[in-house]
Design a protein around this motif. Structure first.
Motif, mmCIF file in Angstrom:
data_model
loop_
_atom_site.group_PDB
_atom_site.id
_atom_site.type_symbol
_atom_site.label_atom_id
_atom_site.label_comp_id
_atom_site.label_asym_id
_atom_site.label_seq_id
_atom_site.Cartn_x
_atom_site.Cartn_y
_atom_site.Cartn_z
ATOM 1 N N GLU A 220 0.836 -1.207 0.000
ATOM 2 C CA GLU A 220 0.000 0.000 0.000
ATOM 3 C C GLU A 220 0.866 1.251 0.000
ATOM 4 O OE1 GLU A 220 -3.189 2.706 0.084
ATOM 5 O OE2 GLU A 220 -2.974 0.666 -0.645
ATOM 6 N N LEU A 221 1.924 1.264 0.791
ATOM 7 C CA LEU A 221 2.834 2.407 0.808
ATOM 8 C C LEU A 221 3.472 2.590 -0.565
ATOM 9 C CD1 LEU A 221 4.333 4.666 2.228
ATOM 10 C CD2 LEU A 221 5.988 2.975 3.030
ATOM 11 N N HIS A 222 3.902 1.505 -1.173
ATOM 12 C CA HIS A 222 4.491 1.578 -2.514
ATOM 13 C C HIS A 222 3.485 2.149 -3.510
ATOM 14 C CE1 HIS A 222 5.685 -0.003 -6.495
ATOM 15 N NE2 HIS A 222 6.861 0.416 -6.075
ATOM 16 N N ARG B 176 4.144 10.236 -7.161
ATOM 17 C CA ARG B 176 5.137 10.667 -8.162
ATOM 18 C C ARG B 176 4.489 11.246 -9.405
ATOM 19 N NH1 ARG B 176 8.063 5.355 -7.549
ATOM 20 N NH2 ARG B 176 9.441 5.719 -5.810
ATOM 21 N N SER B 177 3.272 10.840 -9.690
ATOM 22 C CA SER B 177 2.610 11.302 -10.904
ATOM 23 C C SER B 177 1.953 12.670 -10.730
ATOM 24 C CB SER B 177 1.572 10.278 -11.359
ATOM 25 O OG SER B 177 0.513 10.205 -10.420
ATOM 26 N N ARG B 178 1.909 13.176 -9.500
ATOM 27 C CA ARG B 178 1.305 14.485 -9.243
ATOM 28 C C ARG B 178 2.389 15.529 -8.999
ATOM 29 N NH1 ARG B 178 -2.104 11.493 -5.347
ATOM 30 N NH2 ARG B 178 -0.784 12.447 -3.791
ATOM 31 N N PRO B 179 2.133 16.776 -9.368
ATOM 32 C CA PRO B 179 3.124 17.820 -9.077
ATOM 33 C C PRO B 179 3.247 18.026 -7.570
ATOM 34 C CG PRO B 179 1.205 18.730 -10.229
ATOM 35 C CD PRO B 179 0.984 17.263 -10.091
ATOM 36 N N PHE B 180 4.442 18.381 -7.126
ATOM 37 C CA PHE B 180 4.699 18.598 -5.706
ATOM 38 C C PHE B 180 3.991 19.858 -5.228
ATOM 39 C CE2 PHE B 180 7.416 20.471 -2.319
ATOM 40 C CZ PHE B 180 7.145 19.529 -1.353
#
Length: 97
Positions: free
Chosen positions: A60-62, A69-73
Protein backbone atom coordinates in the motif's frame (compact mmCIF):
# COMPACT_ATOMS: atom_id res chain seq x y z
CA UNK A 1 7.11 -19.00 -10.46
CA UNK A 2 8.15 -22.61 -10.39
CA UNK A 3 8.92 -24.62 -7.29
CA UNK A 4 11.57 -27.31 -7.61
CA UNK A 5 11.92 -30.21 -5.20
CA UNK A 6 15.33 -31.85 -4.74
CA UNK A 7 16.99 -34.11 -2.22
CA UNK A 8 19.75 -32.65 -0.08
CA UNK A 9 22.24 -34.84 -1.96
CA UNK A 10 21.07 -33.38 -5.28
CA UNK A 11 21.20 -29.87 -3.83
CA UNK A 12 24.86 -30.31 -2.85
CA UNK A 13 25.71 -31.27 -6.42
CA UNK A 14 23.89 -28.39 -8.09
CA UNK A 15 23.75 -25.59 -5.53
CA UNK A 16 24.84 -22.83 -7.97
CA UNK A 17 21.99 -23.71 -10.36
CA UNK A 18 19.49 -23.80 -7.49
CA UNK A 19 20.66 -20.39 -6.28
CA UNK A 20 20.21 -19.06 -9.84
CA UNK A 21 16.67 -20.43 -9.83
CA UNK A 22 15.91 -18.75 -6.50
CA UNK A 23 17.46 -15.50 -7.69
CA UNK A 24 15.11 -15.61 -10.69
CA UNK A 25 12.13 -15.81 -8.31
CA UNK A 26 11.67 -19.55 -7.89
CA UNK A 27 11.62 -21.62 -4.73
CA UNK A 28 13.44 -24.87 -4.03
CA UNK A 29 12.19 -27.45 -1.53
CA UNK A 30 14.91 -29.64 -0.03
CA UNK A 31 13.90 -33.12 1.06
CA UNK A 32 15.47 -35.76 3.28
CA UNK A 33 14.12 -39.32 3.13
CA UNK A 34 11.26 -38.03 0.98
CA UNK A 35 10.10 -35.38 3.49
CA UNK A 36 10.42 -31.62 2.97
CA UNK A 37 12.91 -30.17 5.46
CA UNK A 38 13.82 -26.73 4.08
CA UNK A 39 12.94 -24.18 1.43
CA UNK A 40 15.33 -21.94 -0.48
CA UNK A 41 13.70 -18.62 -1.35
CA UNK A 42 14.54 -14.96 -1.86
CA UNK A 43 14.77 -13.01 1.42
CA UNK A 44 11.81 -10.76 0.61
CA UNK A 45 9.66 -13.83 -0.08
CA UNK A 46 10.50 -15.17 3.38
CA UNK A 47 9.47 -11.90 5.01
CA UNK A 48 6.23 -11.81 3.02
CA UNK A 49 5.31 -15.37 3.97
CA UNK A 50 5.96 -14.74 7.67
CA UNK A 51 4.39 -11.29 7.88
CA UNK A 52 1.54 -11.00 5.37
CA UNK A 53 0.00 -7.98 7.15
CA UNK A 54 3.29 -6.10 6.99
CA UNK A 55 3.68 -7.07 3.34
CA UNK A 56 0.22 -5.64 2.60
CA UNK A 57 1.18 -2.37 4.32
CA UNK A 58 4.40 -2.19 2.30
CA UNK A 59 2.44 -2.77 -0.92
CA UNK A 60 0.00 0.00 0.00
CA UNK A 61 2.83 2.41 0.81
CA UNK A 62 4.49 1.58 -2.51
CA UNK A 63 1.21 2.18 -4.36
CA UNK A 64 0.82 5.57 -2.69
CA UNK A 65 4.39 6.58 -3.49
CA UNK A 66 3.99 5.64 -7.15
CA UNK A 67 0.73 7.58 -7.28
CA UNK A 68 2.32 10.61 -5.60
CA UNK A 69 5.14 10.67 -8.16
CA UNK A 70 2.61 11.30 -10.90
CA UNK A 71 1.30 14.48 -9.24
CA UNK A 72 3.12 17.82 -9.08
CA UNK A 73 4.70 18.60 -5.71
CA UNK A 74 2.65 20.90 -3.46
CA UNK A 75 4.95 22.45 -0.85
CA UNK A 76 1.97 23.83 1.10
CA UNK A 77 0.76 20.28 1.83
CA UNK A 78 3.69 19.61 4.18
CA UNK A 79 3.89 22.24 6.88
CA UNK A 80 6.47 21.96 9.69
CA UNK A 81 3.59 21.38 12.12
CA UNK A 82 2.25 18.51 9.99
CA UNK A 83 5.74 16.98 9.83
CA UNK A 84 6.12 17.21 13.63
CA UNK A 85 2.73 15.54 14.10
CA UNK A 86 3.65 12.73 11.72
CA UNK A 87 6.98 12.10 13.48
CA UNK A 88 5.24 12.06 16.86
CA UNK A 89 2.62 9.59 15.60
CA UNK A 90 5.26 7.29 14.14
CA UNK A 91 7.28 7.34 17.36
CA UNK A 92 4.19 6.66 19.47
CA UNK A 93 3.23 3.71 17.27
CA UNK A 94 6.78 2.34 17.35
CA UNK A 95 7.08 2.70 21.12
CA UNK A 96 3.70 1.02 21.66
CA UNK A 97 4.99 -2.16 20.01
Amino acid sequence: MCMTTVTITEARAKLPQLVDEVQAGGEVVLTRHGLPVAVLMRPEAAVRSRHPELAAQVDELHRRLVEARSRPFDPTACSPQWADEMVAAIRADRDAQ
